[in-house]
Structure formats: C-alpha cells, structure tokens
Design an enzyme around this catalytic site. Structure first.
Site, PDB file in Angstrom:
ATOM      1  N   GLU A 118     -45.244 -16.249  21.395  1.00 32.97           N
ATOM      2  CA  GLU A 118     -45.237 -16.214  22.857  1.00 32.97           C
ATOM      3  C   GLU A 118     -45.592 -14.860  23.471  1.00 32.97           C
ATOM      4  O   GLU A 118     -46.217 -14.807  24.521  1.00 32.97           O
ATOM      5  CB  GLU A 118     -43.854 -16.666  23.363  1.00 32.97           C
ATOM      6  CG  GLU A 118     -43.511 -18.104  23.045  1.00 32.97           C
ATOM      7  CD  GLU A 118     -44.378 -19.088  23.803  1.00 32.97           C
ATOM      8  OE1 GLU A 118     -44.740 -18.822  24.963  1.00 32.97           O
ATOM      9  OE2 GLU A 118     -44.718 -20.138  23.213  1.00 32.97           O
TER      10      GLU A 118
ATOM     11  N   SER B   8       8.216 -62.155  24.412  1.00 32.74           N
ATOM     12  CA  SER B   8       9.482 -61.639  23.890  1.00 32.74           C
ATOM     13  C   SER B   8       9.445 -60.147  23.601  1.00 32.74           C
ATOM     14  O   SER B   8      10.486 -59.540  23.347  1.00 32.74           O
ATOM     15  CB  SER B   8       9.859 -62.389  22.617  1.00 32.74           C
ATOM     16  OG  SER B   8      10.070 -63.755  22.903  1.00 32.74           O
TER      17      SER B   8
END
Length: 881
Positions: A91, A508
């Site tokens: 770059e 229950s």
C-alpha cells in the site's frame, strides 16, 4: 541573448509566477473554504472502533456475538513486524518518509486520469486512507480528494506514524464483514494474525485494494496473483530474503471461510443476554465492544442441552415414527448440485443431519448427505425398531421392510454415532490377566502403535426431530444465578424461549407451596386429612366441580406427609379450603409468585395457574436454601472494550452468617445421626421427644456473601426443613422414585402433570442446584395417556442432575432450632410409645398422645410401605387434576 529573447523569457517567467500565484491562491481559497468543515484530528485519539457485542459463559466460553462488523482491535505492538512490512509493500512503501501525502503518487494518478479519461488509482497513502475511512466517504470526487489531502496533513502533524498505522490496521474493511486485520485473520484462516505465515500475511495485505476482487475465497486465482506481487515487492524492498520468497510464492492458497466459532452452544442464553445489553446500553451495545459475562457454567449448560434433547427424542420414539420430513421428486436425484443446495437449506436440528434417500432395499437405505457423501443405513441402525405413529396413544406394527415406508427422494434425519475402536484380543486378554480396569492399560507397557493410530469410525442411525418441546432451567439456590438454561429442542427450530416465555399449568408441581403454607399456619407433617370425594357448587367454578384422584380411588384419612409424596388431589383441595384462599395466595407470594397470575379459587391447589419454568424454579429455590427468596439473574457483569467493569450484578444472596432481626442465627455445627432415622420403626418405650439430628454437612456459603444484598426470608427455617424432608420422600417412595437411580440422599422434588395430560413437569433440587424441567406441545396438544411428569420430565431432570452433581459430596440443610422428633402412630398422627415411626415437628407443635385402650395396632410400617410402593408404581397418574 537578444533583447527580444530576453523579453520573451521575462514574459514566460512572469507567466509562471502568475500561474504559481494563481495556483497558490486557488489552493488557499480551497483550504479556507474546506477548513471549517474538517473534523478534529484529536478525535482520532478517542475513536471508538465499532466492535461487536460478545457474550461469554462464567468460565469465558464464547456463546454469542452480535453486531454488523466483525472486529478484534489489536495494538501496533501486538502486530507482527513482517506483516506490517507486507502491508507497507502493498500500500505505501514510503509511509515512514512522507508527510501524509505522496506527490509522486498523486502525479501518477493524475497522469492515468489524463491518459484514460477515468480514475485508475487514487495515489493515496496509508494516512490518506485513514482520513477517508474515519471521516470521509469513498465517493470519487475532487472535493473529497482535497478534503482527504488536508486531513492527512493534519493527521501527520498530530499523530505519530505508529498511531496512524494502528488505526489503519484496525479500521480497514477486508470483506466478509471483517474490519481490521485481526478480524480478517479469523474469518479467512480461523487464527490470530500472529499465528499466520508469510504467504498468508501477503495474501491478507492484498485485500485492502479491492476486498471482493482479491478475496482468496471468492476469487483465489486473482488473489494469488496479488499475493505473489506483494511477495516480490517485499523482496525488492529488502523486507525478505530469497529463501523466504521462494518458500512463500509456492505456498498454496489455504484460506477458507471461518464463521465466528462459538465455544458453547447456548443460543437461548445468548439471546437473553443480548436483550439485557440493549436494556443497559441501548443500540451502542452492538458497536462499543461490550463483553457480557453470564452466570452460566459451560459444563452444566452443555449437559442440560444434551439432556433435554435426549429426553425429547426418547418421548418421540415412544410414540412412533411419523415418516420422511419431505418427499422430493425422484428426478432431482440426477442433479447432484441441486440436491446439495436443497439439503443445505435444511438446518441441522439437535445434531440430526438431513439426508436424501437415493436407494431403498428391504433391509437397508442408501442416503446422500449435505457434503455429497453417500452412506448406508443398515436395518439394525434404527430401521428395525420403527413403528409408525398413528396418534399420541397408538402406534402401528413394526416395519417388515424399509420399502413399506421409504422411497427415493425422501428427506430423512440421521444421527451420527461414533464407534470407538475395540482393543485387540491379545492386549485385552493380557489386561484382564493383569487385573487392569481398562483393557488398554496393561501393566506398564505402552499401547501398541496400532492402538494409538486407530481412529473412531462413524455410523449413521435413522432419527426424527421431535414435535414435542421442552425446557430446562437450573439455578444456584443461594443467589439465583442461572447455571444452565435451554428454552427448547433447538433454537434454529424455534426462537421461543419456553423457560421464560411459556406460561403453562404446573399441576401437582405447585402443591408444595400450598403444603408449606399449611405447615407455616400450624399443620404438621402428621396432620390427618381425609382423602375422600368432595363436591363444590360455586359460580366461579362453573356451577359444579367434582375433583378426584386420577385413579378414582380414595385412601381415606391420611397424613399430610404421605398425601404430598403420593400427590393426593383431594387432600390438597381440602387443605386449601381449610386454610382459606386469601391466606394461601398471600403466603405463596412469598416464594416470588405474582398474585395476579394465580387463580383465585380452589383449583390453584392442583396447579391450574399458568407459570413459567423459571418462576417455578425460583419457588423451589426457597426449599433448597432453607427458606430464603432469591431472584434469578443471568448477567453477572459487563466489561467495556478496554476490559473495565461497566456493570456488576448485585443479586439477593442467602447469608446465613448474617444475624436476622428478631431471630437467632441458624446452627451450622455438624452432628452425627443420619436423617434416615425418620423412617425407621423402633420398639423403645421412650415417650419424650428426641432431638432430630441431620447429616454431618453444612450449607453452601457464597464467597463475599455479606457484601451482597441479603435475600429476604420467605418462610421459617422450621417450615423449610420439614418441607425439605417431605419432598425427599417424593424421591424415596413417591411419584419421583425413578430418581433413586442417582443414589443420593440430598435430592428432593415433585412431579407435576396436568389434565390430558398436556404438561409434564419435574422440579427438584439439592443444596447445590435447583432445576425445573417441562415437556409439552406448543400447541397444547395431549402428550398421550401414559405420559406423566415422572415419565416425560423426570428422566430429563435425572440425566442433567446426575452429571451436574457427579463428584460432589452430599449436603443437607442445617437443622434449625426448635425442631424435634417424636414417635407417632402413622395411622392417627398421634404420639405413641408403641411401635411406630419417627416424624419431625416444631417444638411448639408436638401432637398429643393417643389413648392406648382405643388403639388397635393395624399397621406395620415396613409392610405397608412396601405395599404402598408397589401400589404407587401402578398408579402414577394420581397427581393429575
């Protein structure tokens, strides 16, 4: 030089000076025009890179990641030097020498523009790319370029080169939602940047130019050309030597897509934590790099997921095979690519892989998997046990041939089974002779090379994705920390979290809270209540209600303890009627239940009010911890992107070492007699109460408990202790007897089944964990006439809790003050000096003595217990309402 030539030269000079002045004035004008709109470079020092939200278990296993951008910021010091050189070679090789703008690069770009009529390259330096990525758009306009140049000059003045490079390394977009090179390293190679080699570094350095064009996954050929050019540049610049270049330029392309690998499969937990993060931080939760540390234990979570899936699959198997999921046109079998595409659109659920039947024979199937492999399913791998589903209560006969149900084009589910290699016979024999427990461990001799290199083989078994759903949640009863949570069979099948969102009738499973209210009010475990028919005529119960036990049988007068562990419906209703609904509702609120969610009639004694598994588990935690109310919580703490604490949970925590207002501290001293004495018949004639002693263990005391908010007491320690004893009897000789397989004396709980049956529950605990499990259909369909809490939900609880408690010593609640034991007649509940049984009482609620002249011994404890146990095995549905 002639006068004429001199004049021409002067004119040219003045023309150049005028042009330069005009250019300077133009640039100055542009600068003065653009300067006010330029952002402050100083803000780069405090820039917050968009980093996703990550969610972890308590032991730091990754379980979720949320956010549009994958990013893992790293410092310049953490970045490999050779990789930095690869980036510079690709770059901006002059990065450390220019002042942010490369005149040579700009001239080259301008020349290309004049020659081609279009922008070929921007001539951008790394600094200019940082300016563009942080502050500007990528729009190709001259005004934006001028802004970029001016910003770059400012950036170079205020930041060091290393600071600029670090921003670039973490900000740049590199394809596949990866921002920054560390994130890209994980996406393309599944490793950290410092674990890659030179060829891979060069490949990644080529991405910024055009992430789509030079993507090594999507376009490996062009990516390879770009990589090799970068390697050549590195050689020319002296960054690498000839050997490095030769070794790297011949390296193959090894990139492949690596989605973020999760360490732990807990999507329901991750989703709950995500919602909490948004509640705390808003939409910034997705971008500011927060790390959520949950209370979940990775081992327990994985165990819970597998236990729930196994339990649902076992239920599904009991009710028959429903046939192939889909039936494709047999012509599609000719197009292998299309077939693979279709299979890849079908999600893997519960680890069950989709496959297409390609050939059928009487005793086997041939199928194709998503990875194009073709495997065989022999008769014994699930085909021999198939019985077609007819209804929830009926199955057809076993298949005699695979051709009766399957045809080419059928989409089926397969379970992969790993078969470990068997040891060779001689080694196994030697091991047996040597007395080794493991045939691979023979004296001090090492395993053979053949054994060391033998790989497990795989088999594929026919399977089916269950239609029934389930939920499991496990809490720490000391502070409510959620240690495991599974909201359904598979999150990809349904995102609906049944732990927190499915309000179902517990049946229950709710009874213990009513019984606790009775004991708190003055009843004892030996109180006699009549298990007999009863009819109510009340307008809010739709005129006439005739509750009954599912078996249709009634036991007559029965002790409260026995009524609960045998789950007698009529006793529960009579008990609630005697207590009064208002009193019971007020008392039940102490366990954390919302009164507004509870029905205001006698049906609440049978669990008619819809509750979530998490609410039920919270209630049972009060029994497990000795009477305190805790609040479940999932998020322990949140760290910001810098690892600093941003949130810390402060849960209500049981503190037994904290003196309670108006009461004495609970005793923690261990003593020596086993609680099993409660059940033993005795022949002694002692008539005075005998102090009850517990197992020699103490309760769990969380570290730093006194620094946390104290959990309020919900019920008295005496009530909690008595209820704990009764709920242990549910395991020992009641509807939860399947759990005896765990061979632990410190577990307790209660089954629950609703009419239909439609919902099956088991909630239970040890002092270490409290866990609730539920099984049912989202559609509220019936489970089948032989499915109950003890058969559908309890096996899941046992599977999970057996693994969760493995290796942990038994613990029991400490015995509170004012608890005594006396010998009673189990038929009358009165004190007796004759043969009877032990029962525990509060010291101020000891029953009176029976009148011996009126007493006719009709009961032998051992014989009746055995008879009742056998009877209970035949009548599990007695918990229904």
């Amino acid at each position: 030089m002639t006068e004429k030539a001199r004049n021409r030269l002067l004119s040219l000079l003045w023309l150049c000076l005028a042009g330069a002045a005009a250019t300077a004035m133009a640039f100055a004008s542009i600068y003065l025009y653009l300067k006010p709109g330029l952002p402050s470079v100083e803000s780069l020092r405090d820039i917050r890179l968009q980093t996703p939200l990550r969610i972890y278990s308590q032991d730091m296993k990754l379980i979720g990641e949320f956010g549009e951008k994958r990013r893992n910021p790293i410092t310049i010091e953490q970045t490999p030097e050779l990789f930095i050189k690869a980036v510079l070679a690709a770059e901006d090789s002059g990065f450390y020498s220019h002042n942010g703008v490369s005149i040579k690069g700009l001239v080259r770009a301008a020349s290309q523009l004049l020659q081609t009529g279009s922008i070929q390259s921007g001539g951008s330096t790394l600094t200019m790319q940082v300016a563009r990525n942080f502050f500007l758009s990528r729009e190709q306009r001259f005004l934006r370029k001028f802004n970029e140049i001016l910003l770059s000059l400012q950036i170079e003045q205020e930041l060091s080169k290393d600071e600029i490079l670090e921003l670039y390394i973490n900000k740049i977009f590199l394809g596949n939602r990866a921002y920054g090179f560390q994130a890209a390293a994980h996406v393309y190679y599944g490793r950290d940047i410092n674990e890659l080699n030179l060829a891979q570094w060069a490949m990644m350095a080529g991405l910024p130019k055009a992430p789509s064009t030079y993507n090594p996954i999507a376009n490996p050929t062009r990516a390879l050309v770009r990589r090799n050019w970068i390697l050549k540049r590195m050689l020319e610049l002296g960054y690498i030597d000839q050997d490095d270049y030769k070794n790297s330029i011949t390296a193959p392309v090894t990139a492949s897509y690596h989605g973020r690998d999760l360490d732990l499969d807990a999507p329901y937990v991750a989703e709950m934590a995500r919602k909490k993060a948004v509640e705390l931080f808003g939409d910034n939760a997705y971008t500011d790099g927060y790390q959520i540390i949950t209370t979940v234990d990775s081992r327990l979570q994985d165990t819970a997921r597998k236990a729930l899936q196994r339990g649902l699959e076992a239920y599904d198997t009991r009710h028959g095979y429903r046939g192939p999921e889909q039936r494709l046109d047999a012509a599609l079998l000719e197009d292998s690519d299309l077939l693979v595409d279709l299979l890849n659109e079908i999600p893997v659920l519960g680890g069950l892989e989709p496959a297409v039947v390609t050939a059928v024979e009487p005793q086997r199937l041939q199928v194709q998997l998503r990875d194009r492999r073709v495997v065989e399913i022999p008769w014994e791998n699930g085909l021999d046990s198939i019985r077609p589903y007819l209804s929830e209560n009926a199955r057809g006969p076993r298949l005699r041939s695979a051709e009766e149900m399957f045809a080419p084009g059928d989409v089926v589910r397969l379970r992969r089974v790993e078969i470990k290699p068997e040891p060779n016979s001689e080694t196994a024999k030697a091991g047996n002779e040597a007395g080794a427990e493991d045939p691979f461990e023979v004296g001090d001799e090492p395993a053979s090379a053949e054994q060391e290199t033998a790989q497990p083989r795989e088999e594929w078994h026919l399977a089916q994705v269950p239609e029934a759903q389930g939920a499991l949640v496990s809490l720490d009863p000391e502070d409510g920390a959620i240690r495991a949570l599974v909201g359904g069979y598979d999150f990809h099948q349904s995102h609906f979290n049944r732990v927190t969102q499915a309000a179902r009738q517990p049946g229950s499973n709710f009874k213990p809270f009513i019984y606790a209210s009775a004991i708190e009010k003055g009843y004892t475990a030996a109180s006699i209540i009549n298990d007999a028919p009863i009819i109510f005529e009340e307008t809010n119960l739709q005129d006439v209600w005739r509750p009954e036990n599912d078996s249709g049988r009634f036991l007559g007068p029965i002790r409260l303890r026995e009524a609960l562990y045998r789950s007698r419906n009529l006793v529960s209703i009579r008990l609630l009627q005697a207590l009064g609904i208002d009193y019971a509702l007020g008392f039940v609120e102490r366990f954390g239940f919302e009164r507004s969610k509870l029905a205001r009639n006698l049906t609440i004694a049978l669990g008619s009010s819809a509750l979530t598994p998490l609410e039920v588990a919270r209630g049972y935690a009060t029994f497990a911890n000795g009477g305190y109310r805790i609040e479940p919580y999932l998020v322990d703490k949140v760290l910001d992107v810098h690892g600093q604490l941003a949130y810390q949970a402060l849960p209500l925590t049981v503190c037994r070492n904290c003196p309670e207002p108006g009461s004495e501290q609970l005793p923690l001293e261990p003593v020596d007699l086993l609680e099993a004495q409660l059940e033993r018949d005795v022949s002694s004639t002692d008539e005075e109460p005998i102090e009850l002693r517990t197992l020699p263990t103490a309760p769990l005391d969380p570290a730093g408990e006194q620094a946390r908010p104290r959990a309020p007491r919900a019920i008295s320690p005496q009530t909690a202790y008595i209820m704990d004893s009764i709920l242990k009897d549910v395991i020992k000789k009641g509807t939860g007897r399947r759990a005896l397989v765990m061979k632990r004396g410190d577990i307790a709980g209660k089954t629950g089944t609703t009419n239909g049956p439609r919902d099956a529950w088991f909630s239970g605990y040890s002092p270490y964990l409290v866990t609730s499990t539920w099984v049912g259909f989202d559609s509220n369909g019936e489970l089948g006439k032989n499915e109950y809490g003890g058969s559908a939900a309890l096996p899941i609880w046992i599977d999970f809790m057996s693994a969760a408690l493995e290796g942990l010593p038994e613990r029991h609640l400490p015995q509170p003050d004012d608890i005594v034991t006396v010998r009673i007649n189990p038929k009358t509940g009165l004190r007796t000096s004759r043969s009877g049984m032990f029962e525990i009482f509060r010291a101020d609620r000891i029953p009176g003595r029976e009148t011996y002249s009126a007493y006719q011994p009709i009961y032998n404890g051992d014989d009746k217990d055995a008879a009742n146990d056998e009877q209970q095995e035949k009548a599990l549905p007695e918990e229904l309402f």
